[in-house]
Design a protein around this motif. Structure first.
Motif: not given
Length: 350
Positions: A81-86, A89-92, A141-143, A217-221
């Protein structure tokens, strides 16, 4: 035989291992130290003994293996979901699952942060999604068109603007939908965002001493990122606790629905042979062997007004006997299991 003096006998009794020595000289301060009821200790200071055991920060709870599976599925759903939104290359990643008390969790949240209160419709209770400031500013910032692959994002310790809260609300709603999808192997539940809070104490959904399950959770972008947490009070999970305590996902019965549908379709298409018994009579084998062509068998018990519908040896219903053209007709009167049911004339069998 050797003789012992009084002093030698007393010494021998003193060293006897079967004799228990009692010490009645336990002082009051030693009792307080043992029990931990030291009234002179400052408020909030750690105590020892039984008081330390009672006020222990460790939370005793029963492990729920299926809940670990749910959180792992939620991490994968959130990654997509975060990859599609932003468009980044997001990873949870799931960091840790632990048991905490609600008051301890609320006190550990660093400010500023955003806490989303989610309502679980079918569970009739609430849970929380907490997002720290680093993740909030990274997503915003990404959005809003921030540079990809830039330097590490820095932020000020300030409150959030309405625009930032609006974007975060969209992200939290998306994560709530992913959490509902992750619960599908366990139960059908929909999580909806009730409200957003920036002050943790305003997001109270349980008592401070309530036991909760916390997933971090840790979110890396790339060079951005942050942390998120999902908190479930055990009162929210109580309706599905038995399912969550199972060891394997196959034990939940999630794959049985297709089998039930197939079985129901086969049962609905199955045929049953019905016999209409207008009258019956028992005769001996001798009488049966003496029967000749043209003989008449008398049924004295037949009144000419009723018949029984049977499937094998089971009598299903009673019916009235009539004529429909050249065929004998039966009109259902009542079910054999409910003799007081009113007669129905909607079904006729020829």
């Amino acid at each position: 035989m050797a003789e012992h003096g009084p002093n030698e006998t007393a010494a021998a009794d003193h060293t006897d291992p079967d004799i228990v020595e009692w010490d009645d000289g336990l002082k009051a301060d030693e009792i307080e130290q043992l029990l931990g009821f030291d009234l002179s200790a400052e408020e909030g200071e750690d105590r020892s003994g039984l008081r330390a055991l009672i006020n222990s920060a460790l939370v005793s709870h029963r492990r729920m293996p299926m809940l670990d599976v749910v959180f792992d599925r939620a991490a994968r759903q959130m990654t997509t979901s975060l990859r599609n939104l932003t468009n980044d290359n997001a990873e949870c990643l799931l960091d840790d699952i632990s048991a905490v008390r609600f008051g301890e969790f609320a006190g550990s949240l660093s400010k500023p942060c955003v806490v989303g209160v989610l309502r679980a419709d079918s569970l009739n209770n609430h849970c929380l999604i907490a997002v720290d400031a680093m993740l909030v500013f990274s997503v915003v910032d990404l959005l809003l068109g921030g540079r990809r692959g830039g330097s590490v994002l820095s932020f000020e310790a300030r409150g959030f603007t309405q625009i930032e809260l609006g974007l975060v609300e969209k992200v939290v709603s998306l994560l709530a939908q992913d959490l509902g999808n992750a619960f599908q192997p366990v139960t059908d539940v929909t999580f909806t965002l009730d409200r957003l809070e920036t002050t943790p104490r305003f997001a109270a959904i349980a008592q401070d001493a309530s036991v909760c399950t916390l997933a971090k959770f840790r979110v890396d972008m790339e060079d951005r990122g942050g942390r998120a947490a999902i908190l479930f009070p055990h009162a929210t999970l109580e309706p599905v606790r038995k399912i969550l305590c199972r060891e394997f996902i196959s034990e939940t019965g999630a794959g049985e629905q297709s089998w039930r549908d197939a079985l129901g379709a086969e049962l609905a298409a199955a045929s049953v042979d019905l016999r209409a018994v207008i009258a019956e009579k028992q005769i001996s084998l001798g009488e049966l062997s003496d029967l000749k062509c043209g003989d008449t068998i008398d049924f004295p018990g037949f009144s000419g007004g009723a018949a029984e519908l049977r499937a094998g040896a089971l009598t299903l219903a009673e019916a009235g006997v009539g004529r429909l053209g050249q065929a004998i007709a039966l009109r259902l009167r009542k079910d054999r299991d409910d003799a007081s049911a009113p007669s129905k004339s909607d079904h006729e069998a020829a």
